[in-house]
Design a protein around this motif. Structure first.
Motif, short mmCIF file in Angstrom:
data_model
loop_
_atom_site.label_atom_id
_atom_site.label_comp_id
_atom_site.label_asym_id
_atom_site.label_seq_id
_atom_site.Cartn_x
_atom_site.Cartn_y
_atom_site.Cartn_z
N ARG A 644 21.74 -1.77 -51.50
CA ARG A 644 20.70 -2.16 -52.45
C ARG A 644 20.52 -1.09 -53.53
O ARG A 644 20.69 0.10 -53.27
CB ARG A 644 19.35 -2.30 -51.73
N SER A 645 20.19 -1.54 -54.72
CA SER A 645 19.64 -0.63 -55.73
C SER A 645 18.13 -0.71 -55.62
O SER A 645 17.58 -1.79 -55.42
CB SER A 645 20.10 -1.03 -57.14
N VAL A 646 17.46 0.44 -55.69
CA VAL A 646 16.02 0.50 -55.46
C VAL A 646 15.33 1.10 -56.68
O VAL A 646 15.76 2.13 -57.19
CB VAL A 646 15.70 1.34 -54.20
N ASP A 647 14.26 0.46 -57.11
CA ASP A 647 13.44 0.99 -58.18
C ASP A 647 12.34 1.84 -57.55
O ASP A 647 11.27 1.35 -57.20
CB ASP A 647 12.83 -0.16 -59.01
N TRP A 648 12.62 3.14 -57.41
CA TRP A 648 11.67 4.03 -56.76
C TRP A 648 10.46 4.32 -57.65
O TRP A 648 9.39 4.67 -57.16
CB TRP A 648 12.34 5.36 -56.40
N GLN A 649 10.63 4.18 -58.97
CA GLN A 649 9.58 4.62 -59.87
C GLN A 649 8.38 3.69 -59.93
O GLN A 649 7.34 4.05 -60.49
CB GLN A 649 10.16 4.80 -61.28
N ASN A 650 8.50 2.48 -59.37
CA ASN A 650 7.32 1.62 -59.38
C ASN A 650 6.34 1.98 -58.25
O ASN A 650 5.26 1.41 -58.14
CB ASN A 650 7.71 0.14 -59.27
N LEU A 651 6.75 2.96 -57.41
CA LEU A 651 5.91 3.51 -56.34
C LEU A 651 5.53 2.48 -55.28
O LEU A 651 4.59 2.68 -54.51
CB LEU A 651 4.63 4.14 -56.92
N GLY A 652 6.25 1.36 -55.25
CA GLY A 652 6.01 0.38 -54.21
C GLY A 652 6.63 0.82 -52.89
O GLY A 652 7.25 1.87 -52.77
N ILE A 653 6.46 -0.03 -51.86
CA ILE A 653 7.01 0.29 -50.54
C ILE A 653 8.51 -0.01 -50.54
O ILE A 653 8.92 -1.13 -50.82
CB ILE A 653 6.33 -0.53 -49.43
N ASN A 654 9.29 0.99 -50.25
CA ASN A 654 10.73 0.79 -50.11
C ASN A 654 11.30 1.89 -49.26
O ASN A 654 10.72 2.98 -49.16
CB ASN A 654 11.43 0.72 -51.47
N PHE A 655 12.45 1.61 -48.65
CA PHE A 655 13.05 2.54 -47.71
C PHE A 655 14.54 2.66 -47.99
O PHE A 655 15.17 1.71 -48.48
CB PHE A 655 12.85 2.06 -46.27
N VAL A 656 15.11 3.81 -47.63
CA VAL A 656 16.55 3.98 -47.71
C VAL A 656 17.24 3.07 -46.69
O VAL A 656 18.24 2.43 -46.98
CB VAL A 656 16.94 5.46 -47.46
N LEU A 657 16.66 2.99 -45.49
CA LEU A 657 17.23 2.20 -44.41
C LEU A 657 16.29 1.04 -44.07
O LEU A 657 15.13 1.26 -43.72
CB LEU A 657 17.44 3.04 -43.16
N VAL A 658 16.79 -0.19 -44.18
CA VAL A 658 16.04 -1.38 -43.79
C VAL A 658 16.90 -2.17 -42.81
O VAL A 658 18.04 -2.53 -43.15
CB VAL A 658 15.67 -2.26 -45.00
#
Length: 845
Positions: A644-658
């Motif tokens: 996955r590409s992840v948009d970290w800057q929106n500060l939402g919940i996301n993880f490196v490993l799902v």
């Protein structure tokens, strides 16, 4: 003819004793660069020495074993207790609330009666720790950070509520011996007992608690620590320990020190490279003043090799003087920092004299001087005596050949090889060297283009403009020196200011659009639905997102243990400690599948995992590879199903490993929630925290703005350090610019006298020279702003993984300041030249 080395040395020494006129900039440039390199090296060595000497105290023991979300089992605990004196510590975040309904996030640390095994807690009042933390009439004791007292307007003796327990603050916690290795703290420290922690009811199944077991050995040594670590891993292979010993007390801190050292060393090298132009100007100016002496040497039979050796020895002596001055000042830097800022720094600094660091700085300084001085020295070597006698009016008369280029190129190559070979990260050092060479070449091209453009422009009718254009492209023009010095200094300054502005915007300015207002941690999974309904009631128009959260540590990739992996530098962090992990039946918001396929919602097969793309690339992981993660003391292997590409800057919940949902069926865990709402005032924020704290006392509320402010303070301090270090580069550029203008002073004097003799007025000459500096400076400023902005963009987007915005106001201010300084320095020398008496100058021609 063989070189008579003693005679060359005697002549060099006699000339050198005549004074250092014209070499002040030379010495200053070398001294500045060497000071930066020696100072940074000495500071880094002092830090490493301090960390090494204080490693056991900072670590809190001889060996530490850490677990996340679970305590050590009975067998594990018995094993650890049998190895020596043991201290058990639990750390987690919670909410402290007063009787007046004031709330704040705190960093809870629960300790036993063995804490601290090493070092000393500083308490005010200095009571025994057991007395401070004991329970009296159902009220537990606590020691609190003074920041907590100030934030909640409390004093020693007051009470606060944490979870379902009440604590009386019986002492102020001034210092902790092990605080440095605790990582970033968002809230102030709150020190309690394990019995007090149990009373809070925060220890829910799956709660985000870090359990640390510190062992103090009876006979401490590196060998004994390594033996204990080996035994623990052999006896409990799936425990998932994060193990630390004094040899690797804080790998992340040591890496950060090394990387910051490398960055500042590169700043010093940049200062040396910029100063190299000053070396060239100073050497050329000195040789121009010594033409009569050189011609006399040659007329009396001195060989070209002898003349070259005399002035090469002079340059090496001057370079050594500058390098020694810089090295001496650099050695004193840790002592100065400790004297001025020692009471503010949490880092243990042990100043001292480190010969290896000093030798490296001296080597850089002498090689830089040699690399840049060889060019003018080689050219003078082949100039015949007759040309030297008439060179005052006829020019140098020497043409560059291959020999003139090979020697300087070899010295530059040695300097570049040393910079790369001795760097912490050779890839970054090689990029720096390549970019530096490219910038030098580009600036030379820019200078040539400016001169060619001025020469090819139509002849203007205005006499002042015509004279200014002629000065730009005439033989001996200042254009190359000014473009190089101003361009390099301006590009470096624009790079720093643009990075600084972007970092401030990211961490201290407005939050991203639609960013969460709050994070809520440690929500019992059985209460998630009720918690979501509750948030909907107190913030009816808000968006609530709830996801399960566990902690896991990557132990192997494709069957290779994590300790044996060689990840890319930007992916090392994934292997350094436990990571937040989750599971989901659909692609998380803010993520996009870029390779592979997401599993179906009803998937029941072998465990699958989705990995963030950049992390996968850094670890060399592809679709179908296996990754092993230790969760709750159990090794679990899953196959990579997608990236996955992840948009970290929106500060939402996301993880490196799902992971796929079936992976953790039945595993104890808590949930993580976000609340995204338009809360206009701090009172609205406080109301959310208050309502959640009353209804769910074991849930921790984290206001996003507070978290960003804590990180922003660190980033701001880092930016200030970078800005301060970069002042060395800027000062070098200013010295070089001043030196370049001073080197052209002799030509300015003759030009001014001839033009005044032909009828030019003082006002006209000042106007012409002002136009010359303005045209050169403006063109160079355009290039410097463009190059600095491009460099900042690459650093921010590629290395920092942040979005980049160009701040034209900052760039314009820097460019205007540099342009004004160029004109001011140029006119200062011009005014001196205009005061020269014509008769005195004409008699020398």
């Amino acid at each position: 003819m063989a070189l008579n080395a003693p005679l060359a040395w005697r002549f060099a020494w006699r000339e050198w004793r005549g004074g250092l006129s014209g070499f002040r900039v030379f010495i200053a440039c070398i001294a500045l660069g060497v000071f930066a390199i020696a100072g940074v090296g000495a500071l880094s060595a002092s830090l490493n020495e301090g960390l090494s000497r204080q490693a056991r105290v900072l670590l809190g023991g001889d060996v530490t074993f850490a677990l996340f979300q679970r305590e050590a089992s009975a067998d594990e605990l018995a094993f650890l207790q049998s190895q020596g004196e043991m201290s058990r510590i639990a750390t987690l975040r919670g909410m402290a609330r007063t009787a007046h309904d004031d709330f704040t996030l705190i960093d809870i640390k629960a300790v036993d009666n063995h804490h601290p095994l090493l070092g000393t807690l500083t308490l005010d009042p200095p009571l025994p720790l057991d007395d401070i933390l004991a329970s009296h009439n159902g009220v537990f004791g606590a020691a609190a950070d003074p920041v907590l007292l100030a934030r909640l307007n409390l004093k020693v003796g007051d009470t606060v509520h944490v979870g379902e327990a009440t604590f009386q603050i019986r002492s102020s916690l001034t210092t902790e011996p092990d605080k440095l290795l605790g990582g970033i703290s968002i809230g102030p420290r709150f020190l309690i007992s394990h019995q007090g922690l149990q009373a809070t009811a925060l220890l829910q199944p799956g709660a985000l608690v870090r359990w640390t077991y510190r062992i103090k050995l009876a006979a401490p040594s590196d060998a004994a620590a390594e033996q204990l670590i080996a035994q623990a891993r052999e006896k409990f292979p799936q425990a998932g320990w994060e193990v630390r010993s004094p040899a690797n007390a804080s790998p992340q801190l040591e890496r950060n020190v090394s990387r910051f050292t490398q960055f500042l060393t590169l700043v010093g090298l940049a200062a040396l490279l910029i100063g190299g132009i000053g070396v060239v100007n100073a050497v050329e100016s000195h040789l121009a003043r010594r033409r009569d002496v050189i011609a006399t040497f040659k007329a009396l039979g001195a060989s070209t090799t002898m003349v070259f050796a005399i002035y090469l020895l002079q340059v090496l002596m001057l370079a050594l003087v500058g390098a020694l001055i810089g090295a001496a000042l650099g050695t004193l830097l840790p002592y100065a920092i400790l004297a001025v800022f020692g009471h503010l720094l949490p880092l243990p600094i042990e100043p001292g004299i480190y010969p290896g660091t000093l030798a490296l700085a001296l080597l850089y300084g002498v090689f830089a001087a040699l690399a840049f001085a060889l060019g003018p020295l080689m050219r003078v070597r082949d100039v015949p005596a007759a040309v030297l006698f008439r060179a005052e009016v006829a020019g140098e008369g020497s043409r560059r050949n291959l020999r003139h280029l090979l020697a300087p190129a070899a010295a530059v190559a040695l300097l570049a090889i040393a910079a790369v070979a001795l760097a912490y990260d050779r890839r970054i050092a090689a990029i720096f060297v390549g970019v530096s060479l490219a910038v030098f070449v580009l600036l030379r091209i820019v200078a040539r283009l400016i001169m060619a453009g001025a020469k090819r422009l139509p002849r203007p009718g205005n006499a002042l403009l015509r004279l200014a254009l002629a000065n730009i492209h005439r033989p001996g023009a200042l254009t190359p020196s000014v473009v190089l010095s101003l361009g390099l200094g301006l590009a470096a300054l624009v790079t720093v200011t643009q990075i600084d502005a972007n970092l401030r915007q990211q961490f201290t300015a407005a939050l991203p659009e639609r960013a969460p207002s709050f994070y809520f941690l440690d929500i019992p999974s059985a209460q998630s639905a009720h918690f979501s309904e509750f948030l909907g009631g107190i913030a009816p128009h808000a968006k609530v997102e709830v996801v399960p959260m566990l902690r896991g540590r990557i132990t192997a990739v494709k069957g290779v243990p994590a300790e044996q992996l060689k990840p890319a530098s930007d992916s090392e962090w994934v292997l350094q400690s436990d990571r937040g992990i989750s599971y989901a039946d659909a692609v998380p918001p803010g993520s996009k599948v870029v390779a592979g396929q997401w599993w179906s919602a009803d998937y029941q097969g072998a465990p699958l995992v989705s990995l963030e793309q950049k992390t996968a690339d850094g670890l060399g992981i592809a679709i179908g590879d296996e990754i092993t993660v230790n969760v709750l003391g159990r090794n679990l292997t899953a196959r990579v199903a997608n990236l996955r590409s992840v948009d970290w800057q929106n500060l939402g919940i996301n993880f490196v490993l799902v992971f796929s949902p079936n992976t953790f069926r039945g595993a104890p865990h808590t949930d993580l929630a976000t609340l995204t709402a338009d809360l206009a005032t701090p009172a609205d924020d406080a109301n959310v925290i208050k309502e959640v704290a009353h209804a769910f006392p074991t849930v921790t509320s984290v206001r996003v703005r507070d978290a960003l402010k804590s990180i922003g303070d660190i980033v701001t301090n880092l930016a200030l350090a970078i800005r301060g270090a970069s002042l060395v580069t800027l000062l070098s550029a200013l010295l070089v610019l001043g030196g370049a203008l001073a080197a052209g002073h002799r030509h300015r004097v003759y030009d001014a006298v001839i033009l005044k003799t032909l009828g030019a007025t003082r006002r006209q000459l000042i106007g012409a020279y002002t136009l010359e500096y303005l045209l050169i400076g403006a063109t160079t400023a355009f290039f410097g702003v463009a190059a600095g902005s491009l460099a900042a963009s690459v650093i921010v987007t590629r290395w920092m993984n942040l979005s980049f915005a160009w701040y034209g106001g900052n760039a314009a201010t820097v460019a205007a300041s540099a342009l004004a300084l160029t004109i001011a320095l140029g006119l200062a020398g011009t005014l001196i030249a205009l005061r020269q008496k014509a008769a005195t100058v004409l008699r020398r021609l």
